[in-house]
Design an enzyme around this catalytic site. Structure first.
Site, PDB file in Angstrom:
ATOM      1  N   TRP A 160     -17.002 -25.017   0.452  1.00 41.01           N
ATOM      2  CA  TRP A 160     -18.188 -24.228   0.785  1.00 41.01           C
ATOM      3  C   TRP A 160     -19.154 -25.025   1.637  1.00 41.01           C
ATOM      4  CZ3 TRP A 160     -16.880 -19.522   0.394  1.00 41.01           C
ATOM      5  CH2 TRP A 160     -16.072 -19.083  -0.648  1.00 41.01           C
ATOM      6  N   ASP A 193     -27.099 -24.871  -1.738  1.00 41.15           N
ATOM      7  CA  ASP A 193     -26.276 -23.723  -2.111  1.00 41.15           C
ATOM      8  C   ASP A 193     -25.968 -23.849  -3.603  1.00 41.15           C
ATOM      9  OD1 ASP A 193     -24.306 -21.832  -2.587  1.00 41.15           O
ATOM     10  OD2 ASP A 193     -22.897 -22.603  -1.086  1.00 41.15           O
ATOM     11  N   LYS A 232     -21.427 -15.013  -9.473  1.00 39.61           N
ATOM     12  CA  LYS A 232     -20.906 -16.033 -10.393  1.00 39.61           C
ATOM     13  C   LYS A 232     -21.773 -16.153 -11.641  1.00 39.61           C
ATOM     14  CE  LYS A 232     -18.398 -17.750  -6.656  1.00 39.61           C
ATOM     15  NZ  LYS A 232     -18.584 -18.169  -5.282  1.00 39.61           N
TER      16      LYS A 232
HETATM   17  C1  LIG Z   1     -18.488 -18.340  -3.989  1.00 38.26           C
HETATM   18  C2  LIG Z   1     -19.295 -19.311  -3.234  1.00 38.26           C
HETATM   19  C3  LIG Z   1     -19.787 -19.039  -1.948  1.00 38.26           C
HETATM   20  C4  LIG Z   1     -19.450 -17.766  -1.204  1.00 38.26           C
HETATM   21  O1  LIG Z   1     -20.104 -16.704  -1.711  1.00 38.26           O
HETATM   22  P1  LIG Z   1     -19.995 -15.226  -1.064  1.00 38.26           P
HETATM   23  O2  LIG Z   1     -21.070 -14.516  -1.802  1.00 38.26           O
HETATM   24  O3  LIG Z   1     -18.622 -14.738  -1.343  1.00 38.26           O
HETATM   25  O4  LIG Z   1     -20.258 -15.344   0.381  1.00 38.26           O
HETATM   26  C5  LIG Z   1     -20.586 -19.973  -1.341  1.00 38.26           C
HETATM   27  N1  LIG Z   1     -20.891 -21.129  -1.949  1.00 38.26           N
HETATM   28  C6  LIG Z   1     -20.430 -21.446  -3.180  1.00 38.26           C
HETATM   29  C7  LIG Z   1     -20.800 -22.740  -3.813  1.00 38.26           C
HETATM   30  C8  LIG Z   1     -19.618 -20.543  -3.854  1.00 38.26           C
HETATM   31  O5  LIG Z   1     -19.150 -20.843  -5.076  1.00 38.26           O
END
Ligand SMILES: *Cc1c(COP(=O)(O)O)cnc(C)c1O
Length: 360
Positions: free
Chosen positions: A103, A172, A196
């Site tokens: 990511w 993030d 998540k």
């Molecule tokens: C799942 C995830 C993403 C991507 O998320 P989307 O909502 O599918 O774009 C980005 N960063 C991390 C750390 C993730 O676990």
């Protein structure tokens, strides 16, 4: 509820049963409106209450004051990989990133389209099995911001503490937001996709220091300009109403349990349960992350053979434990222990793992 499984999926993740039940009870007729929450106007008083309460709860749970703005946008965390540099970078500017996995890598790729990207740290030379030591980071004195990924969902690593820097710190937090107590005010901007630890997919929360937003580039497409969303209370256009409603219910659920203090305690007990079992049987359940970088949210491991991994995942599924397959890019087994996974789920999985090893 005996037909619900323990769902260890990495994303979308499991949701609290109490939240699903509450949503179910309100689904057909939200607060006597005669409509579901999916059908009410986003300009109605009912929706405004949901929107405002969700924003306020984020700040309350994180101990943030009014110098922070909470924004809701669509497009997932992936869209923020582009929207951040769109707002803060340009061809004559530099941002600093730390590459700790898939990511972060995607975020870096997008940022390079807008300006210069310097790397302050990289763990790809070690298969992303660890977070770089803080004193090994190469953070310059000036740049637009420093970006990192607090939890690496695919590789099972997580920052245990964060670098101190005079650069604006961006993060993030998609896979570990609200999972532990943190001094959130060390971050200037952080964001998470909802699917998540926050609710169903569909909304991305961005929390930013208000004073930072004056640095955003001008002349951006309105919909990608953070100032649009900050100044309109995230009601510039139609927000994903149902997702935000669900996120609000999850935040209330966290609040009712005693906030992040309780959540952290529960999450610690859950990860100790699985890592403890792995450490006692390290010849069979081989963790892929270095111990000092282990994630509390996503536990990644390899079994002695790929055949045993497939057997493990299949037999676990038959026993009521779902979503244990590792990400397709790394294979193996992954146990995701998001906030909504009860301790009993981790305990029962550990028992299953012990028994599986004995038999195999
Ligand atoms: C799942 C995830 C993403 C991507 O998320 P989307 O909502 O599918 O774009 C980005 N960063 C991390 C750390 C993730 O676990």
């Amino acid at each position: 509820m005996s037909d619900r499984i323990y769902n260890f999926n990495a994303g979308p993740g499991t949701l609290p049963l109490e939240v699903l039940q509450k949503a179910q009870s309100e689904l057909l007729n939200y607060k006597n409106s005669g409509m579901s929450v999916m059908e009410i106007s986003h300009r109605s008083k009912d929706y405004e209450e949901i929107n405002d309460r969700a924003m306020a709860l984020f700040k309350e749970l994180m101990g943030l004051d009014d110098s922070y703005k909470v924004m809701f946008m669509g497009g997932g965390a992936s869209s923020q990989f582009a929207i951040i540099p769109m707002n803060f970078l340009s061809s004559d500017k530099t941002a600093v990133y730390i590459d700790t996995g898939e990511w972060s890598g995607r975020a870096i790729k997008e940022a390079k389209k807008f300006g210069t990207v310097d790397l302050a740290g990289f763990s790809g030379d070690k298969n992303y099995n660890a977070i770089p030591a803080i004193d090994s980071l190469n953070i310059p004195d000036s740049a637009e911001y420093l970006h990192l990924t607090s939890n690496n969902t695919i590789f099972g690593t997580q920052w245990q503490s964060f670098p101190k820097t005079n650069l604006p710190l961006f993060c993030d937090m998609s896979s570990d937001i609200l999972s532990r107590q943190l001094d959130f005010s060390m971050f200037d901007l952080f964001y998470a996709g909802s699917q998540k630890n926050l609710g169903p997919a569909g909304v991305t929360v961005i929390i930013a220091r208000d004073s930072l937003l004056k640095n955003c580039n001008s002349n951006l497409p309105v919909i990608f300009d953070y100032n649009t969303h900050a100044s309109k209370n995230s009601l510039y256009n139609t927000p994903p109403v149902f997702s935000i409603y669900m996120v609000k219910l999850v935040l209330e659920w966290i609040n009712e349990r005693g906030g992040l203090k309780t959540i952290e305690k529960e999450n610690a007990a859950k990860k100790d349960c699985i890592y403890g079992l792995m450490d006692d049987h390290a010849d069979f359940y081989r963790g892929t992350a270095q111990k000092d970088s282990r994630s509390w949210m996503n536990i990644t491991m390899r079994l002695p053979s790929e055949d045993l991994e497939s057997k493990f995942i299949a037999e676990a599924k038959a026993a009521g434990f779902g979503g244990l397959k590792g990400h397709r890019s790394v294979d193996g087994v992954r146990v995701s222990l998001y906030n909504a996974m009860p301790l009993a789920g981790a305990e029962k999985l550990a028992e299953f793992m012990l028994e599986f090893k004995k038999v195999n």
